[in-house]
Design a protein around this motif. Sequence first.
Motif, short mmCIF file in Angstrom:
data_model
loop_
_atom_site.label_atom_id
_atom_site.label_comp_id
_atom_site.label_asym_id
_atom_site.label_seq_id
_atom_site.Cartn_x
_atom_site.Cartn_y
_atom_site.Cartn_z
N LEU A 172 0.70 -1.15 -0.11
CA LEU A 172 0.08 -0.01 -0.06
C LEU A 172 0.96 1.13 -0.05
N SER A 173 0.68 1.93 -1.04
CA SER A 173 1.42 3.21 -1.08
C SER A 173 0.61 4.66 -0.63
N GLY A 174 -0.50 4.42 -1.15
CA GLY A 174 -1.65 5.52 -0.58
C GLY A 174 -2.94 4.99 -0.85
N LEU A 175 -4.07 5.73 -0.02
CA LEU A 175 -5.27 5.40 -0.25
C LEU A 175 -6.16 6.64 0.20
N HIS A 176 -7.11 7.00 -0.78
CA HIS A 176 -7.85 8.26 -0.58
C HIS A 176 -9.38 8.00 -0.74
N TYR A 177 -10.22 7.98 0.28
CA TYR A 177 -11.45 7.79 0.34
C TYR A 177 -12.22 9.28 0.07
N ILE A 178 -13.00 9.26 -0.64
CA ILE A 178 -13.74 10.39 -0.72
C ILE A 178 -15.39 10.23 -0.53
N GLN B 100 -19.38 8.58 -15.78
CA GLN B 100 -18.49 8.95 -16.57
C GLN B 100 -17.18 8.02 -16.79
N TYR B 101 -16.96 7.17 -15.55
CA TYR B 101 -15.75 6.69 -15.81
C TYR B 101 -15.98 5.07 -16.06
N LEU B 102 -17.22 4.51 -15.61
CA LEU B 102 -17.64 3.12 -15.74
C LEU B 102 -18.60 2.77 -16.64
N ASN B 103 -19.40 3.88 -17.09
CA ASN B 103 -20.47 3.68 -18.09
C ASN B 103 -21.64 2.80 -17.45
N HIS B 104 -21.73 3.11 -16.14
CA HIS B 104 -22.79 2.58 -15.09
C HIS B 104 -23.85 3.63 -15.00
N ASP B 105 -25.27 3.49 -15.33
CA ASP B 105 -26.12 4.52 -15.08
C ASP B 105 -27.08 4.20 -13.85
N THR B 106 -26.16 3.87 -12.82
CA THR B 106 -26.91 3.36 -11.59
C THR B 106 -26.46 3.96 -10.30
N TYR B 107 -27.22 4.00 -9.24
CA TYR B 107 -26.62 4.51 -8.00
C TYR B 107 -25.84 3.32 -7.33
N THR B 108 -24.88 3.65 -6.46
CA THR B 108 -24.12 2.68 -5.94
C THR B 108 -23.63 3.21 -4.56
N ASP B 109 -23.02 2.36 -3.58
CA ASP B 109 -22.60 2.90 -2.47
C ASP B 109 -20.94 3.22 -2.55
N ILE B 110 -20.32 2.58 -3.57
CA ILE B 110 -18.93 2.64 -3.76
C ILE B 110 -18.48 2.35 -4.99
N GLU C 210 -8.02 5.15 -5.03
CA GLU C 210 -9.28 6.05 -4.75
C GLU C 210 -10.41 5.37 -4.52
N ILE C 211 -11.04 5.52 -3.36
CA ILE C 211 -12.28 5.02 -3.19
C ILE C 211 -13.40 6.18 -3.09
N TYR C 212 -14.36 5.97 -3.46
CA TYR C 212 -15.70 7.04 -3.51
C TYR C 212 -16.75 6.29 -2.78
N VAL C 213 -17.33 6.86 -1.79
CA VAL C 213 -18.52 6.28 -1.06
C VAL C 213 -19.45 7.10 -0.92
N SER C 214 -20.79 6.88 -1.30
CA SER C 214 -22.03 7.52 -1.22
C SER C 214 -22.58 7.51 0.14
N LEU C 215 -22.52 8.48 0.89
CA LEU C 215 -23.20 8.57 2.44
C LEU C 215 -24.83 8.52 2.22
#
Length: 141
Positions: A35-41, A54-64, A79-84
Amino acid sequence: MAIQFTAHEVSLGLKNRTALKKFLTDLFKREGQGLSGLHYIFCTDEYLLQINQQYLNHDTYTDIVTFEMSDDPAITEGEIYVSLDRVKENAKQFGVSVEHELHRVIFHGALHLCGFKDKTKKEEALMREKEEENLHLYFKK
């Protein structure tokens, strides 16, 4: 090696960040992944939907959504994006606390970066087992 937690247009009530960063570092060690770096947004449903489209061509809501940024498969830079919004909704649906569900999703993203998948029933079962194992280890204090 840095682990960061950033809130984007949300209020993040994440407790014990120092202990969580150490736990995540140890999770990667336990799984044999550098592990060199991890960024949770942490963000809203709408923001994560835009990323998903934009990045995965998925038109759905997701938690991560998890992105590996390193060219070296042995060393994670993620980079990990998390929907609160999703985390709160899922916590209600599963009958658990928001804190519990938030940590499940945090560990889920880290496990993805360690190579665990969840596309098939077998992969999903192993992912759930690893999530539970990490939740148990983290909250047993």
